[in-house]
Write a protein that holds these residues in place. Structure first.
Motif, PDB file in Angstrom:
ATOM      1  N   LEU A  11     -35.670 -37.520   5.873  1.00  0.00           N
ATOM      2  CA  LEU A  11     -34.406 -37.417   6.573  1.00  0.00           C
ATOM      3  C   LEU A  11     -34.216 -36.008   7.093  1.00  0.00           C
ATOM      4  O   LEU A  11     -34.934 -35.093   6.712  1.00  0.00           O
ATOM      5  N   GLN A  12     -33.253 -35.857   7.955  1.00  0.00           N
ATOM      6  CA  GLN A  12     -32.948 -34.548   8.512  1.00  0.00           C
ATOM      7  C   GLN A  12     -32.150 -33.745   7.484  1.00  0.00           C
ATOM      8  O   GLN A  12     -31.418 -34.319   6.671  1.00  0.00           O
ATOM      9  N   PRO A  13     -32.269 -32.419   7.515  1.00  0.00           N
ATOM     10  CA  PRO A  13     -31.539 -31.586   6.564  1.00  0.00           C
ATOM     11  C   PRO A  13     -30.024 -31.850   6.570  1.00  0.00           C
ATOM     12  O   PRO A  13     -29.387 -31.862   5.518  1.00  0.00           O
ATOM     13  N   GLU A  14     -29.492 -32.117   7.759  1.00  0.00           N
ATOM     14  CA  GLU A  14     -28.052 -32.380   7.871  1.00  0.00           C
ATOM     15  C   GLU A  14     -27.675 -33.675   7.159  1.00  0.00           C
ATOM     16  O   GLU A  14     -26.609 -33.773   6.560  1.00  0.00           O
ATOM     17  N   GLU A  15     -28.543 -34.683   7.260  1.00  0.00           N
ATOM     18  CA  GLU A  15     -28.284 -35.948   6.576  1.00  0.00           C
ATOM     19  C   GLU A  15     -28.288 -35.727   5.064  1.00  0.00           C
ATOM     20  O   GLU A  15     -27.398 -36.205   4.355  1.00  0.00           O
ATOM     21  N   LYS A  16     -29.287 -34.986   4.586  1.00  0.00           N
ATOM     22  CA  LYS A  16     -29.382 -34.747   3.149  1.00  0.00           C
ATOM     23  C   LYS A  16     -28.147 -34.007   2.647  1.00  0.00           C
ATOM     24  O   LYS A  16     -27.582 -34.357   1.607  1.00  0.00           O
ATOM     25  N   ARG A  17     -27.722 -33.002   3.378  1.00  0.00           N
ATOM     26  CA  ARG A  17     -26.543 -32.233   2.952  1.00  0.00           C
ATOM     27  C   ARG A  17     -25.304 -33.129   2.933  1.00  0.00           C
ATOM     28  O   ARG A  17     -24.477 -33.046   2.022  1.00  0.00           O
TER      29      ARG A  17
END
Length: 63
Positions: A11-17
């Motif tokens: 996943l994208q870092p933004e999704e994980k955050r």
């Protein structure tokens, strides 16, 4: 019931955050938050398709 399987997810870092923040708001670990949301979504999709939910007998009180 003991958990013996794992999943790897890209996943994208933004999704994980965003997932981490949502889990934090819910007051549960990220893995529990993801598992709970995936169980809910899969139950809805499978039931809508008239399919059996394999884990439904594990905890009848989840929906």
């Amino acid at each position: 019931m003991q958990k013996t399987e794992s999943m790897k997810l890209r996943l994208q870092p933004e999704e994980k955050r965003a997932f981490e923040e949502a889990a934090e708001l819910a007051g549960i670990p990220l893995s529990a938050w993801v598992r709970e949301r995936l169980r809910r979504a899969s139950r809805i999709e499978l039931e809508d398709a008239g399919r059996r939910v394999p884990f439904a007998r594990l905890r009848r009180d989840e929906k």
